[in-house]
Design an enzyme around this catalytic site. Structure first.
Site, PDB file in Angstrom:
ATOM      1  CG  ASP A   1      -0.019  -0.067   2.530  1.00  0.00           C
ATOM      2  OD1 ASP A   1       0.357   0.993   3.045  1.00  0.00           O
ATOM      3  OD2 ASP A   1       0.304  -1.189   2.980  1.00  0.00           O
TER       4      ASP A   1
ATOM      5  CG  ASP B  36       1.358   4.962   5.768  1.00  0.00           C
ATOM      6  OD1 ASP B  36       0.733   4.080   6.386  1.00  0.00           O
ATOM      7  OD2 ASP B  36       1.871   5.937   6.328  1.00  0.00           O
TER       8      ASP B  36
HETATM    9  N1  LIG Z   1       1.080   1.389   5.783  1.00  0.00           N
HETATM   10  C1  LIG Z   1       1.509   0.533   6.695  1.00  0.00           C
HETATM   11  N2  LIG Z   1       1.859   0.961   7.924  1.00  0.00           N
HETATM   12  C2  LIG Z   1       2.305   0.080   8.848  1.00  0.00           C
HETATM   13  N3  LIG Z   1       2.403  -1.234   8.648  1.00  0.00           N
HETATM   14  C3  LIG Z   1       2.042  -1.700   7.450  1.00  0.00           C
HETATM   15  N4  LIG Z   1       2.048  -2.936   6.956  1.00  0.00           N
HETATM   16  C4  LIG Z   1       1.604  -2.886   5.691  1.00  0.00           C
HETATM   17  N5  LIG Z   1       1.323  -1.613   5.347  1.00  0.00           N
HETATM   18  C5  LIG Z   1       1.581  -0.861   6.430  1.00  0.00           C
END
Ligand SMILES: Nc1ncnc2[nH]cnc12
Ligand SMILES: CSC[C@H]1O[C@H](OP(=O)(O)O)[C@H](O)[C@@H]1O
Length: 298
Positions: A218, A220
């Site tokens: 992703d 974030d």
């Molecule tokens: N954006 C994110 N922040 C923290 N841990 C994660 N694990 C996977 N994506 C994450």
């Protein structure tokens, strides 16, 4: 097979720590499940031991079976201690991470090379401190011998592999605020997760070679054209990439062989405690970690 015989009756040389979405390993034969007790409590669950080619593997999913352990509660000391007690000398740690930069996109793999600790001090982060004080170097927390091997293996099975990346480890379990995400980006962090620490610190104290394979799931919450991360989307992207990750792990088991490495001498110049003071009950469980290194004086 379930076997509660303990570490003394089992052995492995390569440890694999699974993260979100990686709860089992493909390609293992002669599988045994071992429930180990450690002085630091129980590991995240029974360790799965098995064979791939000439390697003996010990696998532990850090969140436990069914993903029941939150990042702050992962028994990292017990997991690392259990691997060490089995005879493991090399560990590969797999993590789902958010991307903090535009050119690391969901589905990419990253061979981690650096860490920033944004946890809050609630996770026991050292084996030392009770009767023996040691300060290992963490300048390069990931093994410089194994990182290029992992990169080569990953590049052979996956189209986009980044050869380096700094992992920002937050406490969680909540994801970051947008302001935090922007702050970490401004600091030059590459990816974000909740679990690489204290695991990496403890692996170094246990004199294990340690490498990190991160799978980007992703952006974030900083990216103007992408939704903010949620757990469901992380699980979906992991599921879509899990077979590639399994192939990398299998390939890695065959491309590495236990060899001499600086990681195995991490305590050489680290112990501050007088040698005479190493005797005695206050030393606790450190001798097991140090194994033959301190045996002659104990
Ligand atoms: N954006 C994110 N922040 C923290 N841990 C994660 N694990 C996977 N994506 C994450
Ligand atoms: C399910 S999203 C957040 C969760 O995923 C990552 O876990 P891991 O590093 O074990 O793959 C992240 O660190 C969080 O624990």
């Amino acid at each position: 097979m379930r076997d509660t015989g303990g570490a003394a009756f089992h052995s492995a040389d390569l440890g694999i720590i699974g993260g979100s979405g990686l709860y089992s390993l493909e390609g293992l034969s002669d599988i045994t499940e071992v429930e180990l007790k450690t002085p630091y409590g129980d590991p995240s669950g029974p360790l799965i031991l098995g064979t791939v080619g000439d390697r003996r593997i010990a696998f532990v999913p850090r969140h436990g079976r069914g993903h029941v352990i939150s990042p702050s509660k992962i028994p990292a000391r017990a997991n690392i201690y259990a691997l060490k007690a089995l005879g493991v000398s090399e560990v590969i740690s797999v993590s789902a991470v958010g991307s903090l930069r535009g050119d690391f996109t969901p589905g990419d793999m990253v061979i981690l090379d650096q860490l920033i600790d944004r946890t809050r001090g609630v996770r026991p982060a050292s084996f030392f401190g009770d009767g023996m004080v040691a300060h290992v170097s963490l300048a390069d927390p990931y093994c410089g011998r194994l990182r290029p091997v992992l990169e080569r293996v990953a590049a052979a099975v996956h189209p986009t592999v980044h050869e380096a990346g700094t992992y920002c480890c937050i406490e969680g379990p909540q994801f970051s605020t947008r302001a935090e995400s922007e702050l970490y980006r401004s600091w030059g962090m590459d990816v974000i997760g909740m679990t690489a620490l204290p695991e990496a610190r403890l692996a170094r104290e246990a004199e294990l070679c340690y490498v990190g394979l991160a799978l980007v799931t992703d952006y974030d919450c900083w990216h103007p054209r992408h939704d903010s991360v949620d757990a469901q989307s992380v699980a979906e992207v992991m599921a879509a990439n899990i077979s590639a990750a399994q192939k990398v792990l299998l390939g890695f088991t065959q491309e590495t062989h236990p060899s001499q490495c600086n990681c195995h001498r991490a305590l050489d110049n680290a112990i501050m405690t007088d040698r005479q003071a190493w005797q005695g009950a206050s030393l606790g469980h450190v001798p097991t970690l140090l194994r033959d290194r301190v045996a002659p004086v104990l």
